[in-house]
Scaffold this motif. Structure first.
Motif, PDB file in Angstrom:
ATOM      1  N   ILE A  49       0.493  -1.008  -0.223  1.00  0.00           N
ATOM      2  CA  ILE A  49       0.062  -0.400  -0.195  1.00  0.00           C
ATOM      3  C   ILE A  49       1.080   1.020  -0.235  1.00  0.00           C
ATOM      4  O   ILE A  49       1.209   1.186   0.744  1.00  0.00           O
ATOM      5  N   TYR A  50       0.587   2.028  -0.897  1.00  0.00           N
ATOM      6  CA  TYR A  50       1.639   3.626  -0.960  1.00  0.00           C
ATOM      7  C   TYR A  50       1.114   4.014  -0.537  1.00  0.00           C
ATOM      8  O   TYR A  50      -0.645   4.651  -0.464  1.00  0.00           O
ATOM      9  N   VAL A  51       1.221   5.069   0.502  1.00  0.00           N
ATOM     10  CA  VAL A  51       0.934   6.427   1.316  1.00  0.00           C
ATOM     11  C   VAL A  51       1.636   7.244   1.002  1.00  0.00           C
ATOM     12  O   VAL A  51       2.854   7.694   0.955  1.00  0.00           O
ATOM     13  N   PRO A  52       1.036   9.259   1.356  1.00  0.00           N
ATOM     14  CA  PRO A  52       1.711   9.938   0.944  1.00  0.00           C
ATOM     15  C   PRO A  52       3.348  10.276   2.057  1.00  0.00           C
ATOM     16  O   PRO A  52       4.436  10.161   2.051  1.00  0.00           O
ATOM     17  N   ASP A  53       2.518  10.192   3.284  1.00  0.00           N
ATOM     18  CA  ASP A  53       2.637  10.051   4.723  1.00  0.00           C
ATOM     19  C   ASP A  53       3.091   8.976   5.099  1.00  0.00           C
ATOM     20  O   ASP A  53       1.451   9.038   6.448  1.00  0.00           O
ATOM     21  N   SER A  54       3.997   7.972   5.834  1.00  0.00           N
ATOM     22  CA  SER A  54       3.912   6.567   6.155  1.00  0.00           C
ATOM     23  C   SER A  54       3.587   7.323   7.902  1.00  0.00           C
ATOM     24  O   SER A  54       2.533   6.128   8.753  1.00  0.00           O
ATOM     25  N   ARG A  55       4.163   7.878   8.191  1.00  0.00           N
ATOM     26  CA  ARG A  55       4.142   8.161  10.134  1.00  0.00           C
ATOM     27  C   ARG A  55       2.197   9.248  10.325  1.00  0.00           C
ATOM     28  O   ARG A  55       1.693   8.399  10.965  1.00  0.00           O
ATOM     29  N   ARG A  56       2.516   9.716   9.024  1.00  0.00           N
ATOM     30  CA  ARG A  56       0.070   9.737   9.030  1.00  0.00           C
ATOM     31  C   ARG A  56      -0.646   8.767   9.292  1.00  0.00           C
ATOM     32  O   ARG A  56      -1.542   8.543   9.638  1.00  0.00           O
ATOM     33  N   ALA A  57      -0.417   8.264   8.023  1.00  0.00           N
ATOM     34  CA  ALA A  57      -0.955   6.933   7.314  1.00  0.00           C
ATOM     35  C   ALA A  57      -0.752   5.361   9.597  1.00  0.00           C
ATOM     36  O   ALA A  57      -2.643   4.951   9.525  1.00  0.00           O
ATOM     37  N   LEU A  58      -0.052   5.971   9.495  1.00  0.00           N
ATOM     38  CA  LEU A  58      -0.229   4.482  10.951  1.00  0.00           C
ATOM     39  C   LEU A  58      -1.099   5.341  11.990  1.00  0.00           C
ATOM     40  O   LEU A  58      -1.648   4.045  12.009  1.00  0.00           O
ATOM     41  N   GLY A  59      -0.815   6.626  12.218  1.00  0.00           N
ATOM     42  CA  GLY A  59      -2.329   6.631  13.313  1.00  0.00           C
ATOM     43  C   GLY A  59      -3.234   6.583  12.238  1.00  0.00           C
ATOM     44  O   GLY A  59      -4.217   6.098  12.791  1.00  0.00           O
ATOM     45  N   LEU A  60      -3.037   7.114  10.814  1.00  0.00           N
ATOM     46  CA  LEU A  60      -5.342   6.823  10.666  1.00  0.00           C
ATOM     47  C   LEU A  60      -5.577   5.492  10.292  1.00  0.00           C
ATOM     48  O   LEU A  60      -6.450   5.327  11.419  1.00  0.00           O
ATOM     49  N   LEU A  61      -4.992   4.363   9.778  1.00  0.00           N
ATOM     50  CA  LEU A  61      -4.833   3.263  10.107  1.00  0.00           C
ATOM     51  C   LEU A  61      -5.315   2.179  11.494  1.00  0.00           C
ATOM     52  O   LEU A  61      -5.958   1.662  11.240  1.00  0.00           O
ATOM     53  N   SER A  62      -4.431   2.972  12.837  1.00  0.00           N
ATOM     54  CA  SER A  62      -4.419   2.266  13.617  1.00  0.00           C
ATOM     55  C   SER A  62      -6.093   2.559  14.618  1.00  0.00           C
ATOM     56  O   SER A  62      -6.417   1.933  14.896  1.00  0.00           O
ATOM     57  N   ALA A  63      -6.180   4.368  14.271  1.00  0.00           N
ATOM     58  CA  ALA A  63      -7.606   4.570  14.544  1.00  0.00           C
ATOM     59  C   ALA A  63      -8.557   4.089  14.163  1.00  0.00           C
ATOM     60  O   ALA A  63      -9.431   3.243  14.422  1.00  0.00           O
ATOM     61  N   CYS A  64      -9.055   3.302  12.993  1.00  0.00           N
ATOM     62  CA  CYS A  64      -9.482   2.284  11.769  1.00  0.00           C
ATOM     63  C   CYS A  64      -9.284   0.694  12.323  1.00  0.00           C
ATOM     64  O   CYS A  64     -10.883   0.968  12.468  1.00  0.00           O
ATOM     65  N   PHE A  65      -8.180   0.716  12.775  1.00  0.00           N
ATOM     66  CA  PHE A  65      -8.185  -0.513  12.908  1.00  0.00           C
ATOM     67  C   PHE A  65      -8.900  -1.064  13.836  1.00  0.00           C
ATOM     68  O   PHE A  65      -9.465  -1.841  14.612  1.00  0.00           O
ATOM     69  N   TYR A  66      -8.987  -0.055  15.052  1.00  0.00           N
ATOM     70  CA  TYR A  66      -9.311   0.001  16.801  1.00  0.00           C
ATOM     71  C   TYR A  66     -11.129   0.300  16.736  1.00  0.00           C
ATOM     72  O   TYR A  66     -11.127   0.896  18.085  1.00  0.00           O
ATOM     73  N   ASP A  67     -11.256   1.298  15.291  1.00  0.00           N
ATOM     74  CA  ASP A  67     -12.936   1.165  15.215  1.00  0.00           C
ATOM     75  C   ASP A  67     -12.521   2.715  16.012  1.00  0.00           C
ATOM     76  O   ASP A  67     -13.771   2.756  16.358  1.00  0.00           O
ATOM     77  N   TYR A  68     -11.665   3.341  15.805  1.00  0.00           N
ATOM     78  CA  TYR A  68     -12.191   5.149  16.316  1.00  0.00           C
ATOM     79  C   TYR A  68     -12.284   4.745  17.783  1.00  0.00           C
ATOM     80  O   TYR A  68     -13.119   5.729  17.736  1.00  0.00           O
ATOM     81  N   PRO A  69     -11.483   4.782  18.229  1.00  0.00           N
ATOM     82  CA  PRO A  69     -11.704   4.814  20.349  1.00  0.00           C
ATOM     83  C   PRO A  69     -12.411   6.134  20.343  1.00  0.00           C
ATOM     84  O   PRO A  69     -13.147   6.014  21.379  1.00  0.00           O
ATOM     85  N   SER A  70     -11.092   6.927  20.089  1.00  0.00           N
ATOM     86  CA  SER A  70     -11.478   8.786  20.227  1.00  0.00           C
ATOM     87  C   SER A  70     -13.057   9.300  20.449  1.00  0.00           C
ATOM     88  O   SER A  70     -12.836   9.831  21.122  1.00  0.00           O
ATOM     89  N   ARG A  71     -13.213   8.733  19.124  1.00  0.00           N
ATOM     90  CA  ARG A  71     -14.899   9.398  19.130  1.00  0.00           C
ATOM     91  C   ARG A  71     -15.871   8.301  20.062  1.00  0.00           C
ATOM     92  O   ARG A  71     -17.194   9.400  20.155  1.00  0.00           O
ATOM     93  N   LYS A  72     -15.005   7.324  21.363  1.00  0.00           N
ATOM     94  CA  LYS A  72     -16.094   6.963  21.796  1.00  0.00           C
ATOM     95  C   LYS A  72     -15.899   7.974  23.325  1.00  0.00           C
ATOM     96  O   LYS A  72     -16.668   7.573  23.977  1.00  0.00           O
ATOM     97  N   LEU A  73     -14.782   8.450  23.723  1.00  0.00           N
ATOM     98  CA  LEU A  73     -13.937   9.185  24.279  1.00  0.00           C
ATOM     99  C   LEU A  73     -14.470  10.775  24.028  1.00  0.00           C
ATOM    100  O   LEU A  73     -14.359  11.101  23.240  1.00  0.00           O
ATOM    101  N   ARG A  74     -14.481  11.657  25.637  1.00  0.00           N
ATOM    102  CA  ARG A  74     -14.510  12.916  25.377  1.00  0.00           C
ATOM    103  C   ARG A  74     -12.793  13.660  25.911  1.00  0.00           C
ATOM    104  O   ARG A  74     -12.350  12.604  26.712  1.00  0.00           O
ATOM    105  N   LEU A  75     -12.194  13.754  24.905  1.00  0.00           N
ATOM    106  CA  LEU A  75     -10.867  13.545  24.431  1.00  0.00           C
ATOM    107  C   LEU A  75     -10.634  15.195  24.859  1.00  0.00           C
ATOM    108  O   LEU A  75     -10.669  15.764  23.649  1.00  0.00           O
ATOM    109  N   ILE A  76      -9.337  15.197  26.064  1.00  0.00           N
ATOM    110  CA  ILE A  76      -8.606  16.658  26.052  1.00  0.00           C
ATOM    111  C   ILE A  76      -7.476  16.413  26.148  1.00  0.00           C
ATOM    112  O   ILE A  76      -6.601  15.707  26.848  1.00  0.00           O
ATOM    113  N   GLY A  77      -6.691  17.064  25.513  1.00  0.00           N
ATOM    114  CA  GLY A  77      -5.571  17.418  25.314  1.00  0.00           C
ATOM    115  C   GLY A  77      -5.180  18.745  25.252  1.00  0.00           C
ATOM    116  O   GLY A  77      -5.376  19.710  25.521  1.00  0.00           O
TER     117      GLY A  77
END
Length: 457
Positions: A49-77
């Motif tokens: 799989i070719y991606v423009p930025d593999s660091r960013r891709a890792l974040g997006l792929l991981s969020a998808c893999f774990y079924d977007y868990p941060s959407r199910k939390l109230r996240l404060i940074g």
């Protein structure tokens, strides 16, 4: 860590390039590999799989893999040079006081409720971060509060994380070994706020320190409502009648015509800012202001943040993480205000890190402490003697006739400070705080300032 069926994402690191290990990953059973566009990959038996930025891709792929868990939390940074750790602990204390189960991610440790998960870095790698969020959702957390470092934002570790509230503490010189300039450092912090998108379903907010000039730059780039806090400037949440005592602090908070008394069991003028940030963030999350102020009364002592070491001696010993010019200045001013007699400071600077702050921190120590002992911190690959000499250049500029010395061995430096302390003095051991290790040229050794101070006492 690759197991059969995994996806291997190739990241170019600072020392190694993941693209060089594709064959190894496939041999270990990787089902597919994600590589950066433009990289030549030999024909493989698995999809590429070719991606423009593999660091960013890792974040997006991981969020998808774990079924977007941060959407199910109230996240404060929480981002900023100083105060991130304490602010996250204070937010957690308020939210738990209001009856919520809270996950925390940060420098000292990661917490899911009361369960402790060791932290390797301030903000975990994207795949680990999403796994933590997923675990928090599974364990019934409603909120997650996390420190967001500039490194993490630059390296896309938070890609795929959907924040609801972002908090800015302050910005002063730090990490200029990583960022090309202070502007680059500010732009990295600003990214957290610029990517905070409006959402019809959730209330989103940017909480900014009105007394820090950089907040204007961040506010201009925020797409969500901005809430301010401060002491000097006119702010949405403003502290007045501040009283700092050794055992804690009190102040009155003004907000939309409401006036409340705030009491905190931790001391330090800078903790007025940290607690204001926590109150404003929790109010934005829907917590009643009175309940939020009540939650601060039982706030925990944060490990390695003005942490007292007390074996019944008639002088004060404190361990603090202050490792930036601004952090050291703030903590020395606090110590000065709480000390009946002399302030004795022991500190150093890390190796392989921003060299520009060494003499600056030496100047600050020489100006604000009564006795200065310069020592080794985490020298890493550099000579600890040369780092101490660089700090000493700054000390000489401001120390005047006050005593100071260089003791490279940190254990001996701590002993020396404690042995010379008399009734009413304060010994401040700064720079490493909660850390229980020292990074030397030939490896990592166990070293804890709190243990060393106890031994010396």
């Amino acid at each position: 860590q690759v197991k059969p069926g995994d996806l291997f994402v190739c990241i170019k690191g600072f020392r190694f390039d993941g693209h060089l290990f594709i064959a190894d990953a496939v041999e270990k059973g990787a089902a597919a590999v994600a590589v950066e566009e433009g990289r030549e990959v030999e024909s493989l038996s698995v999809p590429v799989i070719y991606v423009p930025d593999s660091r960013r891709a890792l974040g997006l792929l991981s969020a998808c893999f774990y079924d977007y868990p941060s959407r199910k939390l109230r996240l404060i940074g929480v981002t900023g040079t100083n105060g991130k750790t304490t602010t996250t602990y204070l937010i957690k204390s308020i939210l738990e006081g209001a009856g919520y189960k809270v996950g925390l991610i940060g420098t000292i440790q990661n917490l899911i409720g009361d369960q402790v998960i060791p932290a390797e870095r301030t903000t975990p790698e994207a795949s680990d971060l999403q796994a933590l969020f997923s675990q928090m959702v599974e364990d019934g957390c409603s909120f997650a509060v996390m420190e967001v470092s500039s490194h993490a934002l630059s390296l896309e570790r938070t890609a795929g994380s959907e924040f609801d509230i972002a908090v800015f503490t302050n910005l002063t010189q730090d990490h200029l070994d990583f960022h090309s300039s202070l502007q680059d450092y500010l732009d990295a912090k600003t990214k957290l706020f610029a990517e905070l998108a409006r959402d019809d379903g959730k209330t989103k907010a940017a909480v900014l320190n009105a007394d820090d000039e950089h907040s204007i730059y961040i506010a201009e780039r925020s797409k969500v409502p901005v809430i301010t806090y401060g002491i000097e400037a006119d702010a949405d949440y403003r502290a007045e009648e501040i009283d700092i005592q050794p055992e804690g602090l009190t102040y009155r908070i003004q907000h939309s015509g409401q006036v409340l008394q705030v009491r905190l069991p931790i001391t330090g003028y800078f903790n007025v800012y940290n607690s204001l940030a926590a109150l404003a963030a929790c109010r934005a999350a829907g917590i009643d202001l009175t309940a939020a102020a009540e939650g601060l009364r039982s706030a925990p002592l944060v490990p390695g943040r003005l942490e007292p070491v007390n074996l019944g001696q008639d002088f004060t010993v404190m361990v603090d993480y202050a490792h930036t010019p601004d952090g050291l200045e703030n903590v020395l001013k606090t110590v000065r205000g709480l000390t009946k007699s002399r302030s004795i400071v022991v500190f150093g600077c890390g190796g392989d890190r921003d060299k520009g702050k060494r003499a600056v921190m030496g100047e600050i120590a020489g100006r604000l402490a009564d006795v200065v002992i310069v020592t080794s911190d985490n020298p890493r690959s550099e000579s600890p003697e040369l780092i101490c000499e660089a700090i000493g250049v700054g000390v000489r500029r401001t120390i005047g006739g006050k005593p100071w010395e260089i003791i490279v061995d940190r254990r001996q430096a701590i002993r020396r400070a404690i042995m010379m302390a008399e009734t009413g003095d304060t010994v401040l051991i700064a720079g490493k705080g909660h850390e229980n290790y020292q990074i030397l040229k030939d490896g990592i050794i166990h070293f804890d300032d709190r243990e060393e101070a106890s031994r010396a006492l």
